[in-house]
Design an enzyme around this catalytic site. Structure first.
Site, PDB file in Angstrom:
ATOM      1  N   THR A   1      61.881 115.335  45.683  1.00 27.65           N
ATOM      2  CA  THR A   1      61.242 116.612  45.982  1.00 27.65           C
ATOM      3  C   THR A   1      61.743 117.222  47.289  1.00 27.65           C
ATOM      4  OG1 THR A   1      59.123 117.579  46.644  1.00 27.65           O
ATOM      5  CG2 THR A   1      59.336 115.233  46.936  1.00 27.65           C
TER       6      THR A   1
ATOM      7  N   TYR B   1      52.900 112.197  50.156  1.00 27.25           N
ATOM      8  CA  TYR B   1      53.676 112.423  48.926  1.00 27.25           C
ATOM      9  C   TYR B   1      55.172 112.381  49.239  1.00 27.25           C
ATOM     10  CZ  TYR B   1      55.726 115.059  45.035  1.00 27.25           C
ATOM     11  OH  TYR B   1      56.512 115.458  43.987  1.00 27.25           O
TER      12      TYR B   1
ATOM     13  N   GLY C   1      49.836 122.598  56.044  1.00 26.37           N
ATOM     14  CA  GLY C   1      51.016 121.853  55.587  1.00 26.37           C
ATOM     15  C   GLY C   1      52.052 122.680  54.858  1.00 26.37           C
TER      16      GLY C   1
HETATM   17  N1  UFG Z   1      49.995 129.788  47.047  1.00 29.02           N
HETATM   18  C1  UFG Z   1      49.083 130.793  47.265  1.00 29.02           C
HETATM   19  N2  UFG Z   1      47.946 130.810  46.530  1.00 29.02           N
HETATM   20  C2  UFG Z   1      47.661 129.864  45.591  1.00 29.02           C
HETATM   21  C3  UFG Z   1      48.607 128.832  45.361  1.00 29.02           C
HETATM   22  C4  UFG Z   1      49.778 128.828  46.113  1.00 29.02           C
HETATM   23  O1  UFG Z   1      49.280 131.676  48.110  1.00 29.02           O
HETATM   24  O2  UFG Z   1      46.578 129.923  44.975  1.00 29.02           O
HETATM   25  C5  UFG Z   1      51.246 129.790  47.827  1.00 29.02           C
HETATM   26  C6  UFG Z   1      51.450 128.525  48.632  1.00 29.02           C
HETATM   27  O3  UFG Z   1      50.827 128.657  49.890  1.00 29.02           O
HETATM   28  C7  UFG Z   1      52.960 128.431  48.690  1.00 29.02           C
HETATM   29  C8  UFG Z   1      53.430 129.063  47.394  1.00 29.02           C
HETATM   30  O4  UFG Z   1      52.323 129.819  46.918  1.00 29.02           O
HETATM   31  O5  UFG Z   1      53.431 129.207  49.750  1.00 29.02           O
HETATM   32  C9  UFG Z   1      53.811 128.042  46.349  1.00 29.02           C
HETATM   33  O6  UFG Z   1      52.756 127.101  46.226  1.00 29.02           O
HETATM   34  P1  UFG Z   1      52.691 125.987  45.082  1.00 29.02           P
HETATM   35  O7  UFG Z   1      51.426 125.222  45.292  1.00 29.02           O
HETATM   36  O8  UFG Z   1      52.945 126.610  43.764  1.00 29.02           O
HETATM   37  O9  UFG Z   1      53.949 125.080  45.400  1.00 29.02           O
HETATM   38  P2  UFG Z   1      54.339 124.305  46.762  1.00 29.02           P
HETATM   39  O10 UFG Z   1      55.511 125.030  47.328  1.00 29.02           O
HETATM   40  O11 UFG Z   1      53.207 124.084  47.651  1.00 29.02           O
HETATM   41  O12 UFG Z   1      54.671 122.868  46.211  1.00 29.02           O
HETATM   42  C10 UFG Z   1      55.524 122.632  45.130  1.00 29.02           C
HETATM   43  C11 UFG Z   1      54.985 121.470  44.309  1.00 29.02           C
HETATM   44  C12 UFG Z   1      55.007 120.180  45.078  1.00 29.02           C
HETATM   45  C13 UFG Z   1      56.363 119.949  45.619  1.00 29.02           C
HETATM   46  C14 UFG Z   1      56.837 121.162  46.405  1.00 29.02           C
HETATM   47  C15 UFG Z   1      58.256 121.005  46.831  1.00 29.02           C
HETATM   48  O13 UFG Z   1      53.652 121.741  43.920  1.00 29.02           O
HETATM   49  O14 UFG Z   1      54.657 119.109  44.226  1.00 29.02           O
HETATM   50  O15 UFG Z   1      56.767 122.346  45.607  1.00 29.02           O
HETATM   51  O16 UFG Z   1      58.657 122.102  47.567  1.00 29.02           O
HETATM   52  F1  UFG Z   1      56.355 118.874  46.405  1.00 29.02           F
END
Ligand code: UFG
Length: 327
Positions: free
Chosen positions: A116, A140, A282
């Site tokens: 990841t 993770y 985070g």
């Molecule tokens: N976000 C929002 N509102 C929401 C959900 C997400 O604004 O309701 C934002 C988050 O703050 C982030 C972006 O949308 O900036 C993407 O969020 P996601 O939760 O879709 O994805 P992440 O980037 O946090 O994480 C994903 C996977 C993880 C992995 C990571 C690697 O969920 O398992 O990418 O970059 F580790």
């Protein structure tokens, strides 16, 4: 090739299984169905079981004469890993090391591993190349990096050929429309925005609007799940004894949360109610992959190289399956 796919009934796993079958490989899926879906894979190749059942794993590897393992099975919620790290060390590290031990016992040294972008923590430079130091900032990421390190040691000492593929943000669904993303709970941005467009949720909350990005919201690199799947197949077919293939996997282009919302509005033709909220702890401001290395070395190229085409496939899936897979 005879391949065991752990976690093959999950989101990325099931799309990869489909492609492996299309490429003519003999595939067995090993999944405990805790987050995966029975309906996501052909019934005749599904073996249900826990990764902690080592005797069963040994038996499966031997009986099916497995030559390579593609290992997806893992816990994958960053937030949950902060509050319940034991679950992540057990599921992602202990279970993986045990699986690797079974492989060693059976003399199997070909392994493709789901890693990841989270292993990079808060990167110093974007786009993120494979030379960027890996310094995870949550359990993770720590567990995934620990496995990457173990694999490098196994390659050196035991001659394993492995690949570690560091996914950025997996998104979209098979254009066939019959498999797609179905998480419980759903935390990922694209499905949640689509649910808000469908009225399944009252709104989408934007986690932070004061990031140092052009529109103040976080930037991520969304990669179509079939493009992730094709990278696994290329890597698997290029494994070499004693060598590790480590690649960052995104499309090399980032989109902000607001751009994702706009894309969903454009594709669905529906307005998305938005609520601006505080930052989610985070979350780095910007995570974008450099995908030059995998393009150069494996000739990988994303078929879905823009957000709209990714969102279209996701919308197609959610529209046809508003409640996800049949339970
Ligand atoms: N976000 C929002 N509102 C929401 C959900 C997400 O604004 O309701 C934002 C988050 O703050 C982030 C972006 O949308 O900036 C993407 O969020 P996601 O939760 O879709 O994805 P992440 O980037 O946090 O994480 C994903 C996977 C993880 C992995 C990571 C690697 O969920 O398992 O990418 O970059 F580790």
């Amino acid at each position: 090739m005879k391949i065991l796919v752990t976690g093959g009934a999950g989101y990325i796993g099931s799309h990869t299984v489909r492609l492996l079958l299309e490429r003519g490989h003999e595939v067995w899926v090993y999944d405990n169905l805790s987050t995966g879906h029975r309906a996501a894979v052909p019934a005749e190749i599904l073996l249900t079981g826990e990764l902690s059942e080592l005797h069963r794993l040994d038996h499966v590897l031997m009986e099916k004469r497995i030559a390579a393992v593609v290992h997806f099975a893992a816990s994958t919620y960053v937030g949950e890993s902060m509050t319940d790290p034991a679950r992540y060390y057990r599921n992602n590290l202990v279970n993986t090391l045990n699986l690797m031990e079974c492989l060693r016992r059976q003399g199997i040294g070909r392994f493709v591993f789901s890693s990841t972008a989270t292993t990079f923590g808060t990167p110093e430079r974007v786009p993120i190349t494979e030379d960027e130091p890996q310094r995870p900032i949550n359990p993770y990421g720590n567990t995934k990096l620990a496995v990457e390190r173990a694999l490098a040691d196994y390659a050196r000492a035991y001659g394993w050929g492995y690949a570690a593929l560091r996914y950025f943000n997996a998104a979209g669904a098979s254009p066939s429309g019959d498999i797609g993303e179905d998480h419980d709970p759903e935390t990922h941005l694209i499905p949640l925005v689509i649910w808000a467009a469908m009225g399944r949720r009252p709104h989408i909350e934007i986690f932070g609007t004061d990031y140092p990005t052009p529109d103040g919201t976080c930037i991520r690199d969304y990669i179509h799940v079939d493009d992730l799947a094709s990278a696994h197949i290329l890597a698997l077919e290029r494994l070499e004894p004693g060598k590790g293939l480590c690649y960052n996997l995104g499309i090399g282009r980032g989109y902000s949360v607001r751009e994702v919302i706009k894309a969903v509005e454009a594709v669905t033709g529906k307005p998305v109610p938005v609520k601006e909220g505080p930052r989610r702890p985070g979350d780095p401001a910007s995570l974008v992959a450099s995908c030059d290395k995998i393009q150069r070395e494996l000739g990988w190229k994303p078929k879905h190289a823009d957000l709209k085409s990714i969102v279209e496939t996701a919308w197609n899936w959610h529209r046809e399956h508003p409640k996800g897979f049949k339970k």
